[in-house]
Write a protein that holds these residues in place. Structure first.
Motif, PDB file in Angstrom:
ATOM      1  N   VAL A 151     -71.112   1.591 -22.397  1.00 11.13           N
ATOM      2  CA  VAL A 151     -71.943   2.458 -23.239  1.00 11.13           C
ATOM      3  C   VAL A 151     -73.412   2.321 -22.850  1.00 11.13           C
ATOM      4  CG1 VAL A 151     -72.749   2.822 -25.613  1.00 11.13           C
ATOM      5  CG2 VAL A 151     -70.309   2.602 -25.143  1.00 11.13           C
ATOM      6  N   ALA A 152     -73.833   1.133 -22.448  1.00  8.08           N
ATOM      7  CA  ALA A 152     -75.212   0.945 -21.982  1.00  8.08           C
ATOM      8  C   ALA A 152     -75.487   1.816 -20.757  1.00  8.08           C
ATOM      9  CB  ALA A 152     -75.470  -0.529 -21.660  1.00  8.08           C
ATOM     10  N   VAL A 153     -74.516   1.921 -19.884  1.00 13.34           N
ATOM     11  CA  VAL A 153     -74.680   2.776 -18.705  1.00 13.34           C
ATOM     12  C   VAL A 153     -74.782   4.243 -19.127  1.00 13.34           C
ATOM     13  CG1 VAL A 153     -73.613   3.548 -16.542  1.00 13.34           C
ATOM     14  CG2 VAL A 153     -73.548   1.138 -17.174  1.00 13.34           C
ATOM     15  N   GLN A 154     -73.984   4.642 -20.113  1.00 18.26           N
ATOM     16  CA  GLN A 154     -74.040   6.020 -20.614  1.00 18.26           C
ATOM     17  C   GLN A 154     -75.446   6.358 -21.103  1.00 18.26           C
ATOM     18  OE1 GLN A 154     -71.981   6.691 -24.301  1.00 18.26           O
ATOM     19  NE2 GLN A 154     -71.986   8.911 -24.071  1.00 18.26           N
ATOM     20  N   HIS A 155     -76.106   5.405 -21.739  1.00 22.82           N
ATOM     21  CA  HIS A 155     -77.413   5.653 -22.357  1.00 22.82           C
ATOM     22  C   HIS A 155     -78.578   5.082 -21.561  1.00 22.82           C
ATOM     23  CE1 HIS A 155     -75.679   7.341 -25.966  1.00 22.82           C
ATOM     24  NE2 HIS A 155     -74.870   6.315 -26.065  1.00 22.82           N
ATOM     25  N   GLN A 156     -78.364   4.735 -20.298  1.00 25.04           N
ATOM     26  CA  GLN A 156     -79.407   4.053 -19.528  1.00 25.04           C
ATOM     27  C   GLN A 156     -80.701   4.852 -19.399  1.00 25.04           C
ATOM     28  OE1 GLN A 156     -77.644   3.168 -15.784  1.00 25.04           O
ATOM     29  NE2 GLN A 156     -77.298   5.302 -15.232  1.00 25.04           N
ATOM     30  N   ALA A 157     -80.636   6.152 -19.415  1.00 25.25           N
ATOM     31  CA  ALA A 157     -81.847   6.964 -19.293  1.00 25.25           C
ATOM     32  C   ALA A 157     -82.530   7.192 -20.640  1.00 25.25           C
ATOM     33  CB  ALA A 157     -81.513   8.313 -18.654  1.00 25.25           C
ATOM     34  N   ARG A 158     -81.871   6.836 -21.739  1.00 25.86           N
ATOM     35  CA  ARG A 158     -82.410   7.108 -23.075  1.00 25.86           C
ATOM     36  C   ARG A 158     -83.043   5.897 -23.737  1.00 25.86           C
ATOM     37  NH1 ARG A 158     -76.917   9.701 -24.018  1.00 25.86           N
ATOM     38  NH2 ARG A 158     -77.263  11.779 -23.178  1.00 25.86           N
ATOM     39  N   PHE A 159     -82.527   4.730 -23.438  1.00 24.72           N
ATOM     40  CA  PHE A 159     -82.974   3.523 -24.146  1.00 24.72           C
ATOM     41  C   PHE A 159     -83.790   2.631 -23.221  1.00 24.72           C
ATOM     42  CE2 PHE A 159     -78.769   3.788 -26.677  1.00 24.72           C
ATOM     43  CZ  PHE A 159     -79.298   4.732 -27.523  1.00 24.72           C
ATOM     44  N   ALA A 188     -63.543  13.765 -14.751  1.00 27.60           N
ATOM     45  CA  ALA A 188     -64.032  12.629 -15.529  1.00 27.60           C
ATOM     46  C   ALA A 188     -65.545  12.478 -15.474  1.00 27.60           C
ATOM     47  CB  ALA A 188     -63.356  11.350 -15.066  1.00 27.60           C
ATOM     48  N   HIS A 189     -66.116  12.538 -14.298  1.00 25.52           N
ATOM     49  CA  HIS A 189     -67.558  12.306 -14.219  1.00 25.52           C
ATOM     50  C   HIS A 189     -68.360  13.376 -14.950  1.00 25.52           C
ATOM     51  CE1 HIS A 189     -67.047  15.008 -10.749  1.00 25.52           C
ATOM     52  NE2 HIS A 189     -68.310  15.328 -10.945  1.00 25.52           N
ATOM     53  N   ARG A 190     -67.864  14.608 -15.014  1.00 24.16           N
ATOM     54  CA  ARG A 190     -68.569  15.660 -15.742  1.00 24.16           C
ATOM     55  C   ARG A 190     -68.374  15.521 -17.239  1.00 24.16           C
ATOM     56  NH1 ARG A 190     -66.199  20.113 -13.099  1.00 24.16           N
ATOM     57  NH2 ARG A 190     -67.359  21.832 -12.721  1.00 24.16           N
ATOM     58  N   ALA A 191     -67.186  15.118 -17.623  1.00 27.05           N
ATOM     59  CA  ALA A 191     -66.866  15.009 -19.041  1.00 27.05           C
ATOM     60  C   ALA A 191     -67.639  13.892 -19.723  1.00 27.05           C
ATOM     61  CB  ALA A 191     -65.369  14.776 -19.214  1.00 27.05           C
ATOM     62  N   VAL A 204     -71.067   5.606 -15.076  1.00 24.72           N
ATOM     63  CA  VAL A 204     -70.132   4.995 -16.024  1.00 24.72           C
ATOM     64  C   VAL A 204     -68.809   4.688 -15.331  1.00 24.72           C
ATOM     65  CG1 VAL A 204     -68.736   5.402 -18.081  1.00 24.72           C
ATOM     66  CG2 VAL A 204     -71.156   6.008 -18.095  1.00 24.72           C
ATOM     67  N   LEU A 205     -68.289   5.656 -14.590  1.00 28.50           N
ATOM     68  CA  LEU A 205     -67.021   5.442 -13.893  1.00 28.50           C
ATOM     69  C   LEU A 205     -67.126   4.320 -12.857  1.00 28.50           C
ATOM     70  CD1 LEU A 205     -65.680   9.058 -13.428  1.00 28.50           C
ATOM     71  CD2 LEU A 205     -64.834   7.295 -14.971  1.00 28.50           C
ATOM     72  N   ASP A 206     -68.247   4.264 -12.140  1.00 29.58           N
ATOM     73  CA  ASP A 206     -68.440   3.179 -11.172  1.00 29.58           C
ATOM     74  C   ASP A 206     -68.399   1.819 -11.853  1.00 29.58           C
ATOM     75  OD1 ASP A 206     -68.627   4.955  -9.074  1.00 29.58           O
ATOM     76  OD2 ASP A 206     -70.829   4.887  -8.972  1.00 29.58           O
ATOM     77  N   VAL A 207     -69.088   1.701 -12.974  1.00 33.14           N
ATOM     78  CA  VAL A 207     -69.111   0.426 -13.699  1.00 33.14           C
ATOM     79  C   VAL A 207     -67.721   0.077 -14.216  1.00 33.14           C
ATOM     80  CG1 VAL A 207     -69.927  -0.635 -15.849  1.00 33.14           C
ATOM     81  CG2 VAL A 207     -71.549   0.429 -14.298  1.00 33.14           C
ATOM     82  N   VAL A 208     -67.042   1.052 -14.817  1.00 37.87           N
ATOM     83  CA  VAL A 208     -65.716   0.796 -15.386  1.00 37.87           C
ATOM     84  C   VAL A 208     -64.710   0.427 -14.298  1.00 37.87           C
ATOM     85  CG1 VAL A 208     -63.766   1.909 -16.544  1.00 37.87           C
ATOM     86  CG2 VAL A 208     -66.061   2.131 -17.490  1.00 37.87           C
ATOM     87  N   GLN A 209     -64.791   1.081 -13.165  1.00 39.78           N
ATOM     88  CA  GLN A 209     -63.813   0.843 -12.105  1.00 39.78           C
ATOM     89  C   GLN A 209     -64.144  -0.355 -11.233  1.00 39.78           C
ATOM     90  OE1 GLN A 209     -63.894   4.669 -10.203  1.00 39.78           O
ATOM     91  NE2 GLN A 209     -62.463   5.576 -11.663  1.00 39.78           N
TER      92      GLN A 209
END
Length: 175
Positions: A146-154, A34-37, A45-50
Protein backbone atom coordinates in the motif's frame (compact mmCIF):
# COMPACT_ATOMS: atom_id res chain seq x y z
CA UNK A 1 -41.53 -8.04 -4.22
CA UNK A 2 -39.27 -5.00 -4.05
CA UNK A 3 -38.69 -3.81 -7.62
CA UNK A 4 -35.23 -2.47 -6.72
CA UNK A 5 -33.91 -5.94 -5.92
CA UNK A 6 -35.83 -8.05 -8.45
CA UNK A 7 -33.52 -10.42 -10.28
CA UNK A 8 -30.62 -9.95 -7.88
CA UNK A 9 -29.08 -12.78 -5.97
CA UNK A 10 -27.73 -12.44 -2.48
CA UNK A 11 -28.40 -9.75 0.06
CA UNK A 12 -27.63 -6.59 -1.91
CA UNK A 13 -30.32 -4.24 -0.66
CA UNK A 14 -29.71 -0.54 -0.11
CA UNK A 15 -28.10 -1.25 3.25
CA UNK A 16 -25.50 -3.42 1.53
CA UNK A 17 -24.95 -1.19 -1.50
CA UNK A 18 -21.34 -0.21 -0.61
CA UNK A 19 -20.34 -3.87 -0.43
CA UNK A 20 -22.03 -4.65 -3.73
CA UNK A 21 -20.27 -1.69 -5.34
CA UNK A 22 -16.88 -2.77 -3.97
CA UNK A 23 -17.54 -6.32 -5.18
CA UNK A 24 -18.31 -4.97 -8.66
CA UNK A 25 -15.15 -2.87 -8.67
CA UNK A 26 -13.06 -5.88 -7.70
CA UNK A 27 -14.60 -7.89 -10.57
CA UNK A 28 -13.69 -5.06 -12.97
CA UNK A 29 -10.14 -5.12 -11.61
CA UNK A 30 -9.93 -8.87 -12.14
CA UNK A 31 -10.88 -8.41 -15.80
CA UNK A 32 -8.38 -5.59 -16.49
CA UNK A 33 -4.62 -5.68 -16.99
CA UNK A 34 -3.21 -5.77 -13.49
CA UNK A 35 -0.85 -2.84 -13.74
CA UNK A 36 -3.60 -0.57 -15.12
CA UNK A 37 -6.19 -1.72 -12.64
CA UNK A 38 -3.97 -0.89 -9.68
CA UNK A 39 -3.64 2.78 -10.56
CA UNK A 40 -0.76 5.03 -11.51
CA UNK A 41 1.76 3.07 -9.44
CA UNK A 42 0.40 -0.30 -10.61
CA UNK A 43 3.64 -1.50 -12.18
CA UNK A 44 5.62 -0.57 -9.08
CA UNK A 45 3.09 -2.32 -6.84
CA UNK A 46 3.29 -5.49 -8.91
CA UNK A 47 7.10 -5.39 -8.88
CA UNK A 48 7.14 -5.12 -5.09
CA UNK A 49 4.53 -7.84 -4.61
CA UNK A 50 6.22 -10.24 -7.02
CA UNK A 51 9.88 -9.57 -6.25
CA UNK A 52 10.34 -8.04 -2.80
CA UNK A 53 7.45 -9.32 -0.69
CA UNK A 54 8.26 -13.05 -1.01
CA UNK A 55 11.84 -12.53 0.11
CA UNK A 56 10.86 -10.17 2.92
CA UNK A 57 8.00 -12.43 4.08
CA UNK A 58 10.40 -15.22 4.95
CA UNK A 59 12.51 -12.79 7.00
CA UNK A 60 9.47 -11.25 8.70
CA UNK A 61 8.13 -14.68 9.69
CA UNK A 62 11.54 -15.77 10.96
CA UNK A 63 11.85 -12.55 13.02
CA UNK A 64 8.49 -13.27 14.63
CA UNK A 65 9.18 -16.92 15.37
CA UNK A 66 12.63 -16.10 16.79
CA UNK A 67 11.25 -13.69 19.41
CA UNK A 68 7.43 -13.72 19.50
CA UNK A 69 7.05 -11.71 22.71
CA UNK A 70 9.60 -9.09 21.67
CA UNK A 71 7.99 -8.74 18.25
CA UNK A 72 4.52 -8.51 19.80
CA UNK A 73 5.69 -5.61 21.95
CA UNK A 74 7.45 -3.90 19.03
CA UNK A 75 4.40 -4.30 16.82
CA UNK A 76 2.11 -2.86 19.48
CA UNK A 77 4.40 0.16 19.99
CA UNK A 78 4.64 0.70 16.23
CA UNK A 79 0.86 0.44 15.76
CA UNK A 80 0.01 2.75 18.67
CA UNK A 81 2.82 5.20 19.20
CA UNK A 82 4.82 6.35 16.20
CA UNK A 83 7.68 8.73 16.81
CA UNK A 84 9.71 11.61 15.44
CA UNK A 85 10.63 9.87 12.19
CA UNK A 86 7.35 8.15 11.34
CA UNK A 87 3.73 8.05 12.44
CA UNK A 88 1.93 5.22 14.16
CA UNK A 89 1.02 2.22 12.06
CA UNK A 90 -2.73 2.41 12.71
CA UNK A 91 -2.80 6.10 11.87
CA UNK A 92 -0.91 5.54 8.60
CA UNK A 93 -3.23 2.69 7.62
CA UNK A 94 -6.28 4.88 8.23
CA UNK A 95 -4.74 7.72 6.17
CA UNK A 96 -4.08 5.31 3.29
CA UNK A 97 -7.61 3.89 3.46
CA UNK A 98 -9.17 7.36 3.55
CA UNK A 99 -7.04 8.52 0.63
CA UNK A 100 -7.95 5.43 -1.41
CA UNK A 101 -11.62 6.00 -0.64
CA UNK A 102 -11.45 9.69 -1.55
CA UNK A 103 -9.72 8.90 -4.84
CA UNK A 104 -12.08 6.01 -5.64
CA UNK A 105 -9.26 3.51 -5.34
CA UNK A 106 -10.68 1.38 -2.53
CA UNK A 107 -11.08 -1.65 -4.78
CA UNK A 108 -7.50 -1.26 -6.03
CA UNK A 109 -6.21 -1.10 -2.46
CA UNK A 110 -8.27 -4.15 -1.49
CA UNK A 111 -6.85 -6.03 -4.47
CA UNK A 112 -3.29 -4.90 -3.66
CA UNK A 113 -3.69 -6.22 -0.12
CA UNK A 114 -5.03 -9.51 -1.50
CA UNK A 115 -2.05 -9.86 -3.87
CA UNK A 116 0.38 -9.13 -1.03
CA UNK A 117 -1.23 -11.76 1.23
CA UNK A 118 -1.16 -14.29 -1.59
CA UNK A 119 2.56 -13.60 -2.14
CA UNK A 120 3.15 -14.23 1.59
CA UNK A 121 1.20 -17.50 1.40
CA UNK A 122 3.33 -18.68 -1.50
CA UNK A 123 6.59 -17.62 0.12
CA UNK A 124 5.83 -19.29 3.44
CA UNK A 125 4.17 -22.43 2.04
CA UNK A 126 7.26 -24.62 2.53
CA UNK A 127 8.23 -23.21 5.93
CA UNK A 128 7.14 -24.13 9.40
CA UNK A 129 6.16 -20.55 10.26
CA UNK A 130 3.64 -20.17 13.04
CA UNK A 131 0.16 -18.75 12.56
CA UNK A 132 1.27 -15.54 14.29
CA UNK A 133 4.28 -15.25 11.99
CA UNK A 134 1.92 -15.50 9.00
CA UNK A 135 -0.27 -12.78 10.47
CA UNK A 136 2.73 -10.53 11.07
CA UNK A 137 4.06 -11.14 7.55
CA UNK A 138 0.59 -10.37 6.12
CA UNK A 139 0.43 -7.04 7.92
CA UNK A 140 3.95 -6.07 6.87
CA UNK A 141 3.38 -7.11 3.24
CA UNK A 142 0.07 -5.28 2.89
CA UNK A 143 1.49 -2.12 4.45
CA UNK A 144 4.55 -2.33 2.19
CA UNK A 145 2.45 -2.75 -0.96
CA UNK A 146 0.00 0.00 0.00
CA UNK A 147 2.94 2.34 0.64
CA UNK A 148 4.04 1.77 -2.94
CA UNK A 149 0.51 2.53 -4.16
CA UNK A 150 0.63 5.90 -2.38
CA UNK A 151 4.32 6.72 -2.85
CA UNK A 152 3.61 9.84 -4.91
CA UNK A 153 0.97 11.14 -2.46
CA UNK A 154 2.53 10.78 0.97
CA UNK A 155 5.76 11.98 2.51
CA UNK A 156 8.32 9.73 4.19
CA UNK A 157 6.64 10.14 7.60
CA UNK A 158 3.51 8.30 6.43
CA UNK A 159 5.23 5.92 4.01
CA UNK A 160 7.72 4.70 6.63
CA UNK A 161 4.85 4.07 9.05
CA UNK A 162 3.00 2.05 6.40
CA UNK A 163 6.15 0.06 5.60
CA UNK A 164 6.73 -0.61 9.28
CA UNK A 165 10.36 0.42 9.01
CA UNK A 166 10.57 0.88 12.77
CA UNK A 167 9.75 -2.78 13.26
CA UNK A 168 13.04 -3.84 11.70
CA UNK A 169 15.09 -2.49 14.59
CA UNK A 170 14.11 -2.65 18.27
CA UNK A 171 15.77 0.68 19.05
CA UNK A 172 13.75 2.58 16.43
CA UNK A 173 10.41 1.47 17.90
CA UNK A 174 11.47 2.12 21.48
CA UNK A 175 12.50 5.72 20.70
Amino acid sequence: MDRGTAGRTGNWGQRHYPYGLLSHRIRVLEETDAHRALGAAGRDVLDVVQQEVPEQAVRWAADWDTDPEGMRQRQWKWAQCGGRTCGSGQWAQSVAAATSHARRESAAQTWIEHLARRAVDQALADTDASMYAYSYAYSRATGYAVAVQHQARFDAYVLDALRGTGLDSPAAVAA
